[in-house]
Design an enzyme around this catalytic site. Structure first.
Site, PDB file in Angstrom:
ATOM      1  CD  GLU A  77      -3.070 -13.183  -1.764  1.00  0.00           C
ATOM      2  OE1 GLU A  77      -1.932 -12.671  -1.729  1.00  0.00           O
ATOM      3  OE2 GLU A  77      -4.079 -12.639  -1.283  1.00  0.00           O
ATOM      4  NE  ARG A 116      -4.067 -10.070  -3.768  1.00  0.00           N
ATOM      5  CZ  ARG A 116      -4.112  -8.740  -3.847  1.00  0.00           C
ATOM      6  NH1 ARG A 116      -4.438  -8.157  -4.995  1.00  0.00           N
ATOM      7  NH2 ARG A 116      -3.824  -7.983  -2.807  1.00  0.00           N
ATOM      8  CB  SER A 171      -1.321 -12.487   1.944  1.00  0.00           C
ATOM      9  OG  SER A 171      -2.679 -12.468   2.279  1.00  0.00           O
TER      10      SER A 171
END
Length: 307
Positions: free
Chosen positions: A297, A177, A227
């Site tokens: 995130e 990420r 998410s």
């Protein structure tokens, strides 16, 4: 900052007038269906227009914010000052032999489907990722064992000065990420993927399987930001939240999904403030119960609403 009418006149001299919107509501461009207005919302169709906007904003000290398809972002109700550049109109997808070149605003799902249509394997994992190509590269998006760094060849980016820079796979520093795009405040304009010839029935079967798994496990029936948290080392965020008895916990109109604890869904006209308050509560409870820090995130941008 310059007066709004002065900026508008300057922009009209730089770029086509039909790609300029003033005081544009941003909630219509986000999956959470939250967000205030952008002072200026611009939808360039060419890299050269992006460069012109960025250089003008740099010269006049006007803040610039970029938006892809708004799938993993929360925009506060106070909106965004300055210029918002939407990358959605940079949406070309070109296939040649075993390579695909796609504009930043292309949906990564559509790129995955284009690969399938040309019997190329390597992007099946992306068939259920709701983000744009630019966003996928920005955060090295991944799912079901695959990630962008496995198949990207290069990305063409623009920096804060309006210069174009091309980065190879290695130069992108793609990690969980994360990427050099984030670290250096770059914006992806185009990405190229190198794939392998495959078998259509196998590619389709894998995509069907991943789509079914996603639809059965994720709360796609509600607006959400995808998410919410990164995966903490040695744990799964959703499992920690579930084991903290937080599924169904609600702040305002936003709740932790009863279907998948890693998601927060807008069930009743929720606001960005509801999302933020719920995120902080979940982080606090999980920290107290398991001594594990949950890191977001999802990106949160924009100004808080005025009291």
């Amino acid at each position: 900052m310059l007066k709004q009418e002065d900026i508008l006149q300057d922009l009209k001299s730089l770029i086509p007038e039909d790609i300029i919107k003033v005081n544009e509501p941003l909630k219509r461009y986000t999956y959470t269906e939250t967000g205030g207005n952008a002072d200026f919302y611009l939808s360039p169709t060419k890299n050269e227009d992006v460069q012109a906007i960025v250089r003008y904003a740099k010269e006049k000290d006007i803040p610039v914010t970029y938006l892809g398809n708004g799938s993993n972002i929360i925009i506060r109700e106070g909106g965004i000052r300055g210029i918002v550049i939407s990358l959605l109109s940079l949406n070309h997808i070109n296939v040649s032999d075993d390579a695909i070149i796609a504009g930043s605003g292309s949906a990564i799902i559509d790129v995955s489907r284009a690969a399938r249509d040309h019997v190329l394997t390597g992007l099946e994992f992306a068939c259920g990722i709701p983000g744009s190509v630019g966003g996928a590269v920005y955060m090295n998006a991944g799912a079901y064992g695959g990630e962008i760094k496995d198949c990207i060849d290069y990305a063409l980016c623009v920096n804060e000065e309006g210069d174009l820079i091309q980065f190879t796979n290695k130069e992108l520093e793609l990690d969980y990420r994360n990427s050099i795009v984030q670290k250096q405040h770059l914006v992806v304009l185009e990405a190229a993927f190198t794939l392998e010839p495959g078998k259509l029935d196998e590619i389709q079967a894998k995509m069907d399987d991943l789509t079914e798994r996603r639809e059965s496990k994720q709360p796609l029936e509600y607006p959400s930001c995808g998410s919410v948290f990164q995966r903490p080392p040695g744990h799964f965020a959703g499992k920690l939240i579930q084991d903290s008895d937080l599924q169904g916990y609600r702040v305002g109109g936003v709740e932790v999904s009863k279907k998948h604890a890693g998601f927060m869904v807008n069930v009743d006209n929720g606001t960005a403030t509801d999302y933020e308050d719920l995120i902080h509560h979940v982080q606090k409870v999980v920290k107290e119960k398991f001594d594990v820090e949950l890191h977001r995130e999802v990106r949160i941008i924009g100004e808080h609403p005025k009291e």
